[in-house]
Design a protein around this motif. Structure first.
Motif, PDB file in Angstrom:
ATOM      1  N   ALA A 177       7.733  -8.907  -6.317  1.00 30.10           N
ATOM      2  CA  ALA A 177       6.512  -8.702  -7.101  1.00 30.10           C
ATOM      3  C   ALA A 177       5.456  -8.035  -6.230  1.00 30.10           C
ATOM      4  O   ALA A 177       5.431  -8.202  -5.012  1.00 30.10           O
ATOM      5  CB  ALA A 177       5.987 -10.035  -7.616  1.00 30.10           C
ATOM      6  N   CYS A 178       4.593  -7.266  -6.862  1.00 31.49           N
ATOM      7  CA  CYS A 178       3.542  -6.554  -6.144  1.00 31.49           C
ATOM      8  C   CYS A 178       2.196  -7.213  -6.430  1.00 31.49           C
ATOM      9  O   CYS A 178       1.800  -7.372  -7.592  1.00 31.49           O
ATOM     10  CB  CYS A 178       3.516  -5.094  -6.600  1.00 31.49           C
ATOM     11  SG  CYS A 178       2.169  -4.159  -5.877  1.00 31.49           S
ATOM     12  N   ASN A 179       1.503  -7.597  -5.394  1.00 38.05           N
ATOM     13  CA  ASN A 179       0.195  -8.234  -5.566  1.00 38.05           C
ATOM     14  C   ASN A 179      -0.888  -7.224  -5.929  1.00 38.05           C
ATOM     15  O   ASN A 179      -1.943  -7.587  -6.435  1.00 38.05           O
ATOM     16  CB  ASN A 179      -0.200  -8.976  -4.286  1.00 38.05           C
ATOM     17  CG  ASN A 179       0.720 -10.168  -4.044  1.00 38.05           C
ATOM     18  OD1 ASN A 179       1.052 -10.899  -4.978  1.00 38.05           O
ATOM     19  ND2 ASN A 179       1.157 -10.344  -2.809  1.00 38.05           N
ATOM     20  N   ALA A 180      -0.650  -5.965  -5.668  1.00 37.33           N
ATOM     21  CA  ALA A 180      -1.656  -4.940  -5.958  1.00 37.33           C
ATOM     22  C   ALA A 180      -1.646  -4.541  -7.433  1.00 37.33           C
ATOM     23  O   ALA A 180      -2.693  -4.502  -8.076  1.00 37.33           O
ATOM     24  CB  ALA A 180      -1.434  -3.714  -5.070  1.00 37.33           C
ATOM     25  N   CYS A 181      -0.457  -4.257  -7.970  1.00 35.67           N
ATOM     26  CA  CYS A 181      -0.407  -3.782  -9.354  1.00 35.67           C
ATOM     27  C   CYS A 181       0.101  -4.856 -10.313  1.00 35.67           C
ATOM     28  O   CYS A 181       0.054  -4.674 -11.527  1.00 35.67           O
ATOM     29  CB  CYS A 181       0.434  -2.506  -9.480  1.00 35.67           C
ATOM     30  SG  CYS A 181       2.211  -2.742  -9.265  1.00 35.67           S
ATOM     31  N   GLY A 182       0.602  -5.948  -9.761  1.00 35.60           N
ATOM     32  CA  GLY A 182       1.029  -7.052 -10.611  1.00 35.60           C
ATOM     33  C   GLY A 182       2.401  -6.886 -11.243  1.00 35.60           C
ATOM     34  O   GLY A 182       2.838  -7.729 -12.009  1.00 35.60           O
ATOM     35  N   ILE A 221       7.829  -1.786  -0.002  1.00 35.96           N
ATOM     36  CA  ILE A 221       6.727  -1.013  -0.578  1.00 35.96           C
ATOM     37  C   ILE A 221       6.982  -0.852  -2.072  1.00 35.96           C
ATOM     38  O   ILE A 221       8.075  -0.449  -2.488  1.00 35.96           O
ATOM     39  CB  ILE A 221       6.596   0.356   0.125  1.00 35.96           C
ATOM     40  CG1 ILE A 221       6.155   0.124   1.581  1.00 35.96           C
ATOM     41  CG2 ILE A 221       5.618   1.257  -0.613  1.00 35.96           C
ATOM     42  CD1 ILE A 221       5.918   1.382   2.380  1.00 35.96           C
ATOM     43  N   CYS A 222       5.982  -1.176  -2.872  1.00 31.51           N
ATOM     44  CA  CYS A 222       6.133  -1.202  -4.332  1.00 31.51           C
ATOM     45  C   CYS A 222       6.470   0.190  -4.886  1.00 31.51           C
ATOM     46  O   CYS A 222       5.721   1.145  -4.640  1.00 31.51           O
ATOM     47  CB  CYS A 222       4.831  -1.696  -4.966  1.00 31.51           C
ATOM     48  SG  CYS A 222       4.814  -1.609  -6.761  1.00 31.51           S
ATOM     49  N   PRO A 223       7.572   0.326  -5.638  1.00 33.48           N
ATOM     50  CA  PRO A 223       7.923   1.634  -6.196  1.00 33.48           C
ATOM     51  C   PRO A 223       7.026   2.032  -7.363  1.00 33.48           C
ATOM     52  O   PRO A 223       7.067   3.179  -7.807  1.00 33.48           O
ATOM     53  CB  PRO A 223       9.374   1.447  -6.655  1.00 33.48           C
ATOM     54  CG  PRO A 223       9.491  -0.018  -6.918  1.00 33.48           C
ATOM     55  CD  PRO A 223       8.566  -0.706  -5.957  1.00 33.48           C
ATOM     56  N   HIS A 224       6.186   1.085  -7.845  1.00 37.04           N
ATOM     57  CA  HIS A 224       5.255   1.432  -8.931  1.00 37.04           C
ATOM     58  C   HIS A 224       3.972   2.038  -8.372  1.00 37.04           C
ATOM     59  O   HIS A 224       3.513   3.073  -8.837  1.00 37.04           O
ATOM     60  CB  HIS A 224       4.923   0.187  -9.764  1.00 37.04           C
ATOM     61  CG  HIS A 224       6.110  -0.418 -10.443  1.00 37.04           C
ATOM     62  ND1 HIS A 224       6.816   0.233 -11.432  1.00 37.04           N
ATOM     63  CD2 HIS A 224       6.733  -1.608 -10.259  1.00 37.04           C
ATOM     64  CE1 HIS A 224       7.813  -0.538 -11.844  1.00 37.04           C
ATOM     65  NE2 HIS A 224       7.796  -1.651 -11.146  1.00 37.04           N
ATOM     66  N   CYS A 225       3.372   1.366  -7.357  1.00 39.19           N
ATOM     67  CA  CYS A 225       2.038   1.798  -6.908  1.00 39.19           C
ATOM     68  C   CYS A 225       1.985   2.123  -5.412  1.00 39.19           C
ATOM     69  O   CYS A 225       0.962   2.547  -4.899  1.00 39.19           O
ATOM     70  CB  CYS A 225       0.997   0.743  -7.245  1.00 39.19           C
ATOM     71  SG  CYS A 225       1.061  -0.696  -6.155  1.00 39.19           S
ATOM     72  N   PHE A 226       3.097   1.934  -4.704  1.00 34.04           N
ATOM     73  CA  PHE A 226       3.221   2.261  -3.277  1.00 34.04           C
ATOM     74  C   PHE A 226       2.422   1.329  -2.374  1.00 34.04           C
ATOM     75  O   PHE A 226       2.229   1.615  -1.201  1.00 34.04           O
ATOM     76  CB  PHE A 226       2.848   3.731  -3.009  1.00 34.04           C
ATOM     77  CG  PHE A 226       3.942   4.471  -2.276  1.00 34.04           C
ATOM     78  CD1 PHE A 226       5.274   4.268  -2.565  1.00 34.04           C
ATOM     79  CD2 PHE A 226       3.638   5.382  -1.262  1.00 34.04           C
ATOM     80  CE1 PHE A 226       6.280   4.938  -1.894  1.00 34.04           C
ATOM     81  CE2 PHE A 226       4.638   6.073  -0.574  1.00 34.04           C
ATOM     82  CZ  PHE A 226       5.963   5.849  -0.899  1.00 34.04           C
TER      83      PHE A 226
END
Ligand SMILES: [Zn+2]
Lengths: 391, 130
Positions: free
Chosen positions: B33-38, B47-52
């Motif tokens: 899970a990404c804490n930046a984009c949720g 590294i999140c593939p949605h928002c990097f």
């Protein structure tokens, strides 16, 4: 800067062998290069750009340029997108020629999976360093079951049937009977396909392509060089390439990267699907063709089953003659990479040099499409549109 | 692995995958899970593939999902079922369906995670009928 009309295909060669026990991999590349250059009426010293993909040994262009003695190369490209690489190469060669980086581009593919298996050589293993590998390989994915899941989902969403998929193989077999080099020349029926052994539900043995050795080559040149040659020239009108993957877990197996590569190619060529007289469509499996035809806009999404039925892909019978060499399903799938032969048959059609029994009349515009990698996970898709001098 | 056989499982345990396999060993299905984009994603990346963003972490999934698609590899002995399962959290993962009558498996079927032994104390998340 687009590529429309800025380069021509003037030489092609398809290696006649389907099992290459007595030939090495570099030797096959060189025989193919020789054949393609002879077809163009050019010599190896005319070549100033060389393109190859992951099938080439060593560092690809570096080793092959040395082996073949291509002494005037000033542009190299070893883009690897699996079986579609050679269609990407056509696009990149067209771009390089249009930009003035080269005038005579040679593209080669060769492979010997049949011979390698007989010699007990290990299959080239999928890269363990790939990030997806740890999370997928433990579950036993193979080429067939990964395409099968696409067919299963397409059937679920759109009611596509095994009989409809079978029509794709039937059409390929009708064409292959006229190709003396085809690996499988027997005409098959829908019943033959659906009664062949189940490999991975819902794909039967006859839904799968052949495994062959050999390969093919293409020579592309600038308009100035093309005009100096006697060979019938085939114009590159437009091209597109696109990756498609699992999108971080947002999986949709009902379409391919052709959804994006196709429109780019059509836009650049300034033509519509309705103007395509002949299509070479990557046919690793029947489902690959069905999804691709939808994605390229030959029919609506979900209507591919209806579109391919009743011989609609058979030359002289249906509205969209496809893979008139017999395709990967019946003729040739050298090195498990079908993109090259897709371009070759499209060139033959535009030249008017396909087998008379399958030649499409007034074939002024043709399309070739490749799907590299796996339809069921990640792929490189590539589309090219070719035309005659007046197109 | 040859064309038809599902052979011995060789897990790739490295700095990026190790927590995932350690979770599976404890019978936890982890997703990233990404804490930046949720958003969540699979397979897991740092590294999140949605928002990097690099502000990502493993979270435990419910283990519930539905079969998105599947196929039975008939030539293998014994035949096995490969599938994409859509987790309730909204991501799909490649997996196997086990412990079901093969010919009754259907797209849309509800499944829940199980863990099969993968050697060296590790376990592999697989799915069975819910
Ligand atoms: Zn994010």
């Amino acid at each position: 800067m687009g590529i429309n009309g800025k380069s021509y295909i003037v030489g092609i060669y398809e290696h006649p062998c389907r099992a290459a026990l007595d030939k090495t991999l570099p030797q096959l590349h060189a025989e193919i290069a020789k054949g393609a250059l002879a077809d163009a009426g050019l010599s190896k010293d005319d070549v100033d750009a060389y393109f190859c993909a992951g099938d080439a040994p060593g560092l690809g262009p570096i080793n092959m340029i040395e082996y073949m003695g291509l002494n005037n190369v000033r542009h190299m490209d070893s883009t690897e997108t699996g079986g579609s690489s050679y269609i990407v190469h056509v696009n990149h060669a067209a771009q390089a020629i249009a930009a003035g980086h080269c005038n005579v581009a040679l593209i080669t593919l060769a492979g010997r999976p049949v011979a390698d298996a007989k010699e007990g050589k290990p299959v080239r293993y999928y890269n363990q360093q790939a990030p997806d590998f740890p999370f997928e390989m433990p579950y036993g994915p193979n080429v067939t079951n990964m395409y099968a899941m696409c067919a299963m989902r397409h059937m679920y969403e759109y009611g596509t049937t095994s009989e409809q998929l079978a029509w794709i193989k039937v059409a390929a077999s009708h064409h292959a009977q006229h190709n003396e080099h085809a690996r499988l020349r027997d005409v098959v029926t829908v019943e033959d396909v659906v009664n062949s052994p189940m490999i991975a539900d819902p794909l039967h043995r006859l839904d799968c392509c052949v495994i062959t050795d050999g390969g093919g080559g293409i020579v592309m040149v600038s308009p100035e060089v093309a005009k100096s040659l006697k060979r019938t020239r085939v114009k590159v009108l437009g091209a597109g390439e696109a990756p498609k993957h699992l999108a971080a877990g947002q999986v949709d197996l009902t379409y391919s990267g052709a959804r994006w590569s196709g429109p780019k190619a059509f836009a650049e060529a300034g033509v519509t699907p309705a103007e395509i007289k002949y299509a070479s469509v990557y046919d690793s499996f029947t489902i690959t063709v069905l999804e691709t035809l939808e994605d390229l806009g030959f029919c609506k999404k979900g209507e591919g089953g209806k579109f391919v039925s009743d011989g609609n892909l058979i030359s002289g019978v249906g509205k969209l003659p496809f893979n008139t060499d017999g395709g990967g399903l019946c003729n040739n799938h050298p090195g498990n990479r079908g993109g090259m032969t897709k371009v070759l048959e499209a060139v033959r059609q535009v030249r008017g040099e396909a087998h008379p029994k399958v030649q499409v009349r007034n074939c002024d515009i043709a399309l070739a499409h490749g799907t590299g990698g796996l339809l069921g996970s990640r792929m490189g898709s590539a589309t090219v549109i070719l035309g005659n001098e007046d197109a | 692995m040859n064309a038809d056989q599902k052979n011995k499982i060789n897990l790739v345990v490295n700095s990026e995958t190790k927590p995932y396999w350690e979770g599976a060993a404890k019978r936890q299905l982890l997703i990233r899970a990404c804490n930046a984009c949720g958003k969540v994603h699979h397979y897991p990346r740092t590294i999140c593939p949605h928002c990097f963003s690099d502000d990502t972490a493993f979270v435990e999934a419910s283990g519930n999902g539905v079969i998105y698609s599947y196929s039975v590899t008939r030539q293998a002995k014994p035949p096995y079922v490969i599938a994409y399962v859509e987790l309730d959290e909204g991501v799909a993962m490649l997996t196997n369906i086990i412990g079901c009558e093969i010919d009754k498996i259907r797209i849309g079927q509800k499944v829940r995670v199980e863990f099969s032994e993968a050697g060296d104390g590790y376990a592999l998340p697989v799915f069975t009928s819910a």
